[in-house]
Scaffold this motif. Structure first.
Motif, PDB file in Angstrom:
ATOM      1  N   ARG A  85      42.717  36.196   6.780  1.00 37.28           N
ATOM      2  CA  ARG A  85      41.503  36.124   7.601  1.00 37.28           C
ATOM      3  C   ARG A  85      41.902  35.496   8.937  1.00 37.28           C
ATOM      4  O   ARG A  85      42.968  34.903   9.044  1.00 37.28           O
ATOM      5  CB  ARG A  85      40.435  35.233   6.930  1.00 37.28           C
ATOM      6  CG  ARG A  85      40.055  35.660   5.530  1.00 37.28           C
ATOM      7  CD  ARG A  85      39.520  37.072   5.448  1.00 37.28           C
ATOM      8  NE  ARG A  85      38.399  37.361   6.301  1.00 37.28           N
ATOM      9  CZ  ARG A  85      37.120  37.273   5.925  1.00 37.28           C
ATOM     10  NH1 ARG A  85      36.832  36.913   4.678  1.00 37.28           N
ATOM     11  NH2 ARG A  85      36.137  37.556   6.770  1.00 37.28           N
ATOM     12  N   TRP A  86      41.024  35.627   9.939  1.00 36.52           N
ATOM     13  CA  TRP A  86      41.314  34.966  11.196  1.00 36.52           C
ATOM     14  C   TRP A  86      40.452  33.706  11.328  1.00 36.52           C
ATOM     15  O   TRP A  86      39.476  33.546  10.597  1.00 36.52           O
ATOM     16  CB  TRP A  86      41.120  35.910  12.395  1.00 36.52           C
ATOM     17  CG  TRP A  86      41.741  35.326  13.618  1.00 36.52           C
ATOM     18  CD1 TRP A  86      41.103  34.717  14.654  1.00 36.52           C
ATOM     19  CD2 TRP A  86      43.149  35.194  13.867  1.00 36.52           C
ATOM     20  NE1 TRP A  86      42.034  34.219  15.535  1.00 36.52           N
ATOM     21  CE2 TRP A  86      43.284  34.506  15.088  1.00 36.52           C
ATOM     22  CE3 TRP A  86      44.303  35.589  13.191  1.00 36.52           C
ATOM     23  CZ2 TRP A  86      44.527  34.189  15.642  1.00 36.52           C
ATOM     24  CZ3 TRP A  86      45.539  35.283  13.741  1.00 36.52           C
ATOM     25  CH2 TRP A  86      45.636  34.595  14.958  1.00 36.52           C
ATOM     26  N   TYR A  87      40.860  32.807  12.228  1.00 37.44           N
ATOM     27  CA  TYR A  87      40.156  31.530  12.391  1.00 37.44           C
ATOM     28  C   TYR A  87      38.696  31.762  12.793  1.00 37.44           C
ATOM     29  O   TYR A  87      38.418  32.347  13.833  1.00 37.44           O
ATOM     30  CB  TYR A  87      40.882  30.675  13.432  1.00 37.44           C
ATOM     31  CG  TYR A  87      42.272  30.302  12.959  1.00 37.44           C
ATOM     32  CD1 TYR A  87      42.455  29.297  12.019  1.00 37.44           C
ATOM     33  CD2 TYR A  87      43.398  30.989  13.408  1.00 37.44           C
ATOM     34  CE1 TYR A  87      43.714  28.969  11.551  1.00 37.44           C
ATOM     35  CE2 TYR A  87      44.667  30.659  12.950  1.00 37.44           C
ATOM     36  CZ  TYR A  87      44.821  29.651  12.025  1.00 37.44           C
ATOM     37  OH  TYR A  87      46.070  29.336  11.554  1.00 37.44           O
ATOM     38  N   GLY A  88      37.802  31.289  11.946  1.00 34.88           N
ATOM     39  CA  GLY A  88      36.373  31.571  12.096  1.00 34.88           C
ATOM     40  C   GLY A  88      35.743  30.988  13.341  1.00 34.88           C
ATOM     41  O   GLY A  88      34.707  31.474  13.800  1.00 34.88           O
ATOM     42  N   ASN A  89      36.346  29.960  13.912  1.00 38.48           N
ATOM     43  CA  ASN A  89      35.749  29.332  15.104  1.00 38.48           C
ATOM     44  C   ASN A  89      36.190  30.019  16.409  1.00 38.48           C
ATOM     45  O   ASN A  89      35.763  29.620  17.476  1.00 38.48           O
ATOM     46  CB  ASN A  89      36.107  27.842  15.167  1.00 38.48           C
ATOM     47  CG  ASN A  89      37.594  27.619  15.317  1.00 38.48           C
ATOM     48  OD1 ASN A  89      38.400  28.357  14.755  1.00 38.48           O
ATOM     49  ND2 ASN A  89      37.985  26.609  16.083  1.00 38.48           N
ATOM     50  N   GLN A  94      39.895  33.759  22.387  1.00 41.48           N
ATOM     51  CA  GLN A  94      40.624  32.587  21.886  1.00 41.48           C
ATOM     52  C   GLN A  94      41.760  32.987  20.954  1.00 41.48           C
ATOM     53  O   GLN A  94      42.803  32.327  20.916  1.00 41.48           O
ATOM     54  CB  GLN A  94      39.660  31.645  21.162  1.00 41.48           C
ATOM     55  CG  GLN A  94      38.720  30.912  22.105  1.00 41.48           C
ATOM     56  CD  GLN A  94      37.599  30.241  21.347  1.00 41.48           C
ATOM     57  OE1 GLN A  94      36.869  30.881  20.577  1.00 41.48           O
ATOM     58  NE2 GLN A  94      37.442  28.947  21.551  1.00 41.48           N
ATOM     59  N   GLU A 127      33.552  34.897  13.511  1.00 38.61           N
ATOM     60  CA  GLU A 127      32.542  34.666  12.481  1.00 38.61           C
ATOM     61  C   GLU A 127      31.436  35.708  12.674  1.00 38.61           C
ATOM     62  O   GLU A 127      30.872  35.832  13.752  1.00 38.61           O
ATOM     63  CB  GLU A 127      31.965  33.254  12.630  1.00 38.61           C
ATOM     64  CG  GLU A 127      31.423  32.708  11.327  1.00 38.61           C
ATOM     65  CD  GLU A 127      31.167  31.224  11.408  1.00 38.61           C
ATOM     66  OE1 GLU A 127      30.545  30.776  12.378  1.00 38.61           O
ATOM     67  OE2 GLU A 127      31.619  30.503  10.484  1.00 38.61           O
TER      68      GLU A 127
ATOM     69  N   LYS B  23      28.580  22.517  14.503  1.00 42.01           N
ATOM     70  CA  LYS B  23      27.744  23.544  13.879  1.00 42.01           C
ATOM     71  C   LYS B  23      26.747  22.963  12.876  1.00 42.01           C
ATOM     72  O   LYS B  23      25.711  23.550  12.622  1.00 42.01           O
ATOM     73  CB  LYS B  23      28.632  24.583  13.193  1.00 42.01           C
ATOM     74  CG  LYS B  23      29.289  25.517  14.193  1.00 42.01           C
ATOM     75  CD  LYS B  23      30.224  26.481  13.517  1.00 42.01           C
ATOM     76  CE  LYS B  23      31.055  27.241  14.535  1.00 42.01           C
ATOM     77  NZ  LYS B  23      32.198  27.884  13.927  1.00 42.01           N
ATOM     78  N   GLY B  82      41.793  31.297   4.276  1.00 42.04           N
ATOM     79  CA  GLY B  82      42.691  32.463   4.221  1.00 42.04           C
ATOM     80  C   GLY B  82      43.605  32.602   5.426  1.00 42.04           C
ATOM     81  O   GLY B  82      44.072  33.702   5.744  1.00 42.04           O
TER      82      GLY B  82
END
Lengths: 232, 247
Positions: A85-89, A94, A127, B23, B82
């Protein structure tokens, strides 16, 4: 005979008492696009993780670009991890900044072109992205690196047909433009068969068949047929 | 080596750590409620030692445990979200990758401590002013805060290194060592209980569990060996990450 980029000689990897990889002998030729094929649990991802030094062999000898896998070698490898997965923030911009700062050989200009062709703009937040969008983002970050070795572990897993087609088109473009050795593990053989010029079939941690795709096709039929013969 | 990569790694880790707080609005709602309650309590019951602002320092007892938690979180999220495949295959040594996480956790911890002690001091100033107690108790509160901050700075690198070690050990072939780490977590996390026990036995101490007066010198001298142990724990974390990690 072309130069060998990845050479595995009698490699083993044990997890407790289980052999994830055993008696693995494989040679990957330079500038080839190699399919790493096999059912789940055959050792494909472990092999790819060993190439990047994330997993160390329990026994045997593995060389990648004439070196023992280690973090230093990863300067020359673009790796797309399995189920990553990629960094959600992050937003797309970025993610490109992250790769520019941390990945040697990262071509930001090329990354922006790829993002554009994948329908992703700088402000899109990770996200909330669909699985397909996130996969396209991660693949673009890998394809934008000017490195001799590209390792993609199941880049199409869990991705819709449209995203798959876009990714395959991007891969074809990328391979035609640059001289890179590419390894792709996938279960989508029918859609990706045209990409490959070399193949390695894994079963129970070992390579049961490998060679030039044209030769294998001439001897045994399509890649799908070979897959069915081996694992059906 | 990619120029400025270590600084960027720290920046990335800080952004990951801090974005959680931005958040979560409910965290800020709780902070606001606690501040309002503390201010109201000091307005009503402050003065004449009925509700001394120093009592708020009791909450520092949980801080070493929080440091451990922040440290675990900074590493564990690579697996939870992940992203560990990206992180572990970056072309930098595991020492460098883990050091960036440790530094970013330490920055968060020091920022948290500063915020807490400044807030308590401001509440103290407010209480002493409205109850007309003058400058002397403010100086006393500040001196007590310095002692608490000193102990926290002394024990934090240890708890931080222990948190990183706990996380990598759990994902390695050395997992059976986990109970020993939890024992160390319980013993060292409870540092203020130990310090106040020794303090209440000394001449300058009191028996209400809060540190008062000056702590004996040997307690401050312990900080150096504790930091050395923290460095050893960090080295052990890097070693486990290099040799025994199972991914």
């Amino acid at each position: 005979m072309s130069k060998v980029v990845i050479q595995a000689d009698d490699v083993f990897k044990k997890y407790g008492s289980r052999n994830a990889i055993q008696h693995l002998n494989v040679s990957i030729p330079e500038f080839s696009v190699t399919a790493i094929l096999g059912p789940n649990g055959a050792g494909k991802s472990t092999f790819m993780r060993m190439i990047t030094g994330m997993v160390k062999p329990s026994a045997g000898n593995l060389t990648v670009l004439d070196q023992t896998p280690a973090w230093e070698v990863n300067r020359s490898i673009a790796y797309l991890p399995d189920r990553a997965r990629w960094y959600g923030n992050h937003r797309v911009g970025q993610a490109i900044e992250w790769a520019t700062n941390l990945h040697p050989g990262f071509n930001a200009e090329r990354a922006w072109e790829l993002m554009k062709s994948f329908g992703l703009d700088a402000a899109t937040p990770v996200e909330g992205m669909s699985r397909g969008q996130e996969a396209r983002l991660m693949l673009a970050l890998c394809l934008a690196r000017d490195v001799p070795l590209l390792v993609l572990d199941e880049p199409f897993s869990g991705i819709d047909m449209i995203s798959r087609e876009k990714i395959i088109a991007a891969l074809i473009d990328s391979f035609s433009e640059r001289q890179q050795t590419v390894l792709i593990s996938t279960h989508e053989i029918a859609e990706t068969e045209s990409l490959f010029d070399h193949a390695v079939f894994f079963q129970e941690g070992t390579a049961v068949l490998s060679g030039d795709v044209e030769r294998l096709r001439a001897e045994r039929g399509s890649m799908q047929n070979i897959y069915r013969q081996l694992y059906g | 080596m990619h120029h400025g990569s270590f600084r960027y790694l720290i920046k990335h880790e800080l952004a990951m750590g801090i974005s959680r707080f931005y958040k979560k609005i409910w965290i800020w709602v709780y902070v606001a409620i606690i501040l309002i309650l503390a201010g109201t309590a000091l307005t009503i019951w402050g003065g004449n030692d009925k509700f001394n602002p120093t009592y708020i320092l009791f909450s520092t007892y949980m801080f070493p445990f929080l440091v451990f938690g922040i440290s675990v979180k900074t590493l564990k999220r690579e697996w939870e979200k992940g992203t560990y495949g990206w992180w572990l295959t970056l072309p930098y040594s595991r020492f460098r990758l883990l050091a960036a996480k440790a530094v970013s956790a330490l920055i968060q911890v020091i920022a948290g401590y500063s915020l807490f002690f400044i807030t308590v001091l401001l509440l103290g100033i407010y209480s002493f002013i409205i109850h007309g107690e003058g400058l002397s108790p403010i100086r006393e509160l500040f001196a007590t805060e310095l002692q608490y901050a000193g102990i926290l700075i002394g024990v934090s690198p240890f708890m931080l290194a222990l948190g990183l070690l706990a996380t990598v050990v759990r994902r390695s072939v050395m997992k059976p060592l986990t109970p020993m780490i939890w024992i160390a977590f319980g013993l060292f996390g409870n540092i203020f209980s130990w310090v106040s026990s020794f303090n209440s036995l000394s001449e300058s101490g009191n028996s209400n569990g809060l540190i008062s007066g000056s702590l004996p010198d040997w307690i401050w001298l312990c900080i150096i060996p504790v930091w050395m142990i923290a460095a050893l724990l960090f080295a052990a974390t890097v070693h486990v990450c290099n040799k025994y990690l199972q991914v």
